[in-house]
Design an enzyme around this catalytic site. Structure first.
Site, PDB file in Angstrom:
ATOM      1  N   ARG A 127       1.601  12.864  -8.150  1.00  0.00           N
ATOM      2  CA  ARG A 127       2.144  11.503  -8.015  1.00  0.00           C
ATOM      3  C   ARG A 127       3.563  11.397  -8.545  1.00  0.00           C
ATOM      4  NH1 ARG A 127      -2.229   8.132  -6.676  1.00  0.00           N
ATOM      5  NH2 ARG A 127      -4.208   8.568  -7.705  1.00  0.00           N
ATOM      6  N   THR A 149      -9.801   0.939   3.972  1.00  0.00           N
ATOM      7  CA  THR A 149      -9.565   0.217   2.716  1.00  0.00           C
ATOM      8  C   THR A 149      -9.026  -1.180   2.978  1.00  0.00           C
ATOM      9  OG1 THR A 149      -8.954   2.333   1.734  1.00  0.00           O
ATOM     10  CG2 THR A 149      -8.427   0.362   0.460  1.00  0.00           C
ATOM     11  N   GLU A 154       0.839  -1.217   0.000  1.00  0.00           N
ATOM     12  CA  GLU A 154       0.000   0.000   0.000  1.00  0.00           C
ATOM     13  C   GLU A 154       0.863   1.253   0.000  1.00  0.00           C
ATOM     14  OE1 GLU A 154      -2.641   1.439  -0.384  1.00  0.00           O
ATOM     15  OE2 GLU A 154      -4.406   0.389   0.350  1.00  0.00           O
ATOM     16  N   ASP A 155       0.309   2.349  -0.469  1.00  0.00           N
ATOM     17  CA  ASP A 155       1.006   3.632  -0.387  1.00  0.00           C
ATOM     18  C   ASP A 155       0.933   4.180   1.032  1.00  0.00           C
ATOM     19  OD1 ASP A 155      -1.738   4.086  -0.573  1.00  0.00           O
ATOM     20  OD2 ASP A 155      -1.570   5.764  -1.981  1.00  0.00           O
ATOM     21  N   ILE A 211      -1.508   3.840   4.900  1.00  0.00           N
ATOM     22  CA  ILE A 211      -2.655   3.410   5.697  1.00  0.00           C
ATOM     23  C   ILE A 211      -3.073   4.607   6.537  1.00  0.00           C
ATOM     24  CG2 ILE A 211      -3.603   1.741   7.314  1.00  0.00           C
ATOM     25  CD1 ILE A 211      -1.363  -0.151   6.590  1.00  0.00           C
ATOM     26  N   ASP A 212      -4.274   5.064   6.264  1.00  0.00           N
ATOM     27  CA  ASP A 212      -4.806   6.258   6.909  1.00  0.00           C
ATOM     28  C   ASP A 212      -5.817   5.796   7.966  1.00  0.00           C
ATOM     29  OD1 ASP A 212      -5.331   9.011   7.262  1.00  0.00           O
ATOM     30  OD2 ASP A 212      -6.850   9.018   5.707  1.00  0.00           O
ATOM     31  N   PHE A 224      -1.994  15.718   5.376  1.00  0.00           N
ATOM     32  CA  PHE A 224      -2.041  15.233   4.000  1.00  0.00           C
ATOM     33  C   PHE A 224      -0.673  15.368   3.330  1.00  0.00           C
ATOM     34  CE2 PHE A 224      -3.747  14.619  -0.260  1.00  0.00           C
ATOM     35  CZ  PHE A 224      -4.661  13.613   0.001  1.00  0.00           C
ATOM     36  N   LYS A 252      -0.353   6.520   9.052  1.00  0.00           N
ATOM     37  CA  LYS A 252      -0.768   7.605   9.957  1.00  0.00           C
ATOM     38  C   LYS A 252      -1.507   6.956  11.125  1.00  0.00           C
ATOM     39  CE  LYS A 252      -1.848  10.988   6.279  1.00  0.00           C
ATOM     40  NZ  LYS A 252      -2.994  11.649   5.605  1.00  0.00           N
TER      41      LYS A 252
END
Ligand code: IMP
Ligand code: MG
Length: 179
Positions: free
Chosen positions: A169, A111, A103-104, A106-107, A156, A135
């Site tokens: 990106r 997801t 993953e880019d 995990i917030d 962000f 995060k």
């Protein structure tokens, strides 16, 4: 000092340099090489955000390994858990395989907590999570990465694959939204 950049009309300031990111990904790669010797893992990278991290991490692997990419589409399910996630493009047989989800960031964890059961029901030998960023303070769903590039504050960020409204990106470093 690198200069601040404007992404999707917002000011971003330099946060993690290209060199620092590369060093950390080499460390993660070394960890994976030690943990997955003779396991022939399959990396499953979650698009779009993880494509650059996945490419760099994958090239650090010296053990036999394969990679596949999925796109997640979420829709409101009829169950009490709310959102249901379907994985588009996941055609590999995962039965008995050692899976590493890439993953880019995990917030909230929403997801991944929806995607993990989807992977589990395919009978993998093991499932671990590798994320570029996490995060922890933003978590509303209990998801813990096994391999994490950097833990960051709840702000962000863009660059290195992560976007703001589709932009940013392509920035080689990571930038954080200016207060
Ligand atoms: P989660 O389901 O809340 O963990 O959200 C994960 C997804 O939200 C990530 O895969 C990103 O696509 C997006 N996201 C969360 N935080 C950021 C950020 O700071 N910058 C860019 N994308 C983010
Ligand atoms: Mg993502």
């Amino acid at each position: 000092m690198q200069a601040r950049v404007s992404v999707a009309g917002h000011n971003y300031i330099p946060f993690l340099s290209e060199g620092l990111i590369a060093e950390r990904i080499a460390e993660l790669g070394a960890q994976l090489n030690a943990d997955y010797e003779d396991k022939n893992p399959i990396l499953i990278a979650v698009l779009n955000g993880s494509f650059i991290f996945a490419a760099d991490l994958f090239r650090q692997l010296s053990v036999p390994a394969s990679i596949s990419f999925v796109k997640l589409a979420s829709y409101k399910g009829t169950t009490s858990t709310g959102n249901v996630v379907t994985a588009i493009g996941l055609e590999e047989n995962l039965n008995g395989r050692h899976v590493i989800i890439v993953e880019d960031i995990i917030d909230t964890g929403k997801t991944l907590s929806a995607f993990l059961p989807e992977i589990m029901q395919r009978g993998p030998a093991s499932v671990k999570i590798a994320t570029f960023l996490s995060k922890p303070d933003a978590r509303t769903h209990p998801v813990k990465p096994d391999y994490c590039g950097f833990e960051i504050e709840n702000k962000f960020v863009v660059g290195y694959g992560l976007d703001h409204d589709g932009q940013g990106r392509n920035l080689p470093a990571l930038y954080i939204l200016e207060d």
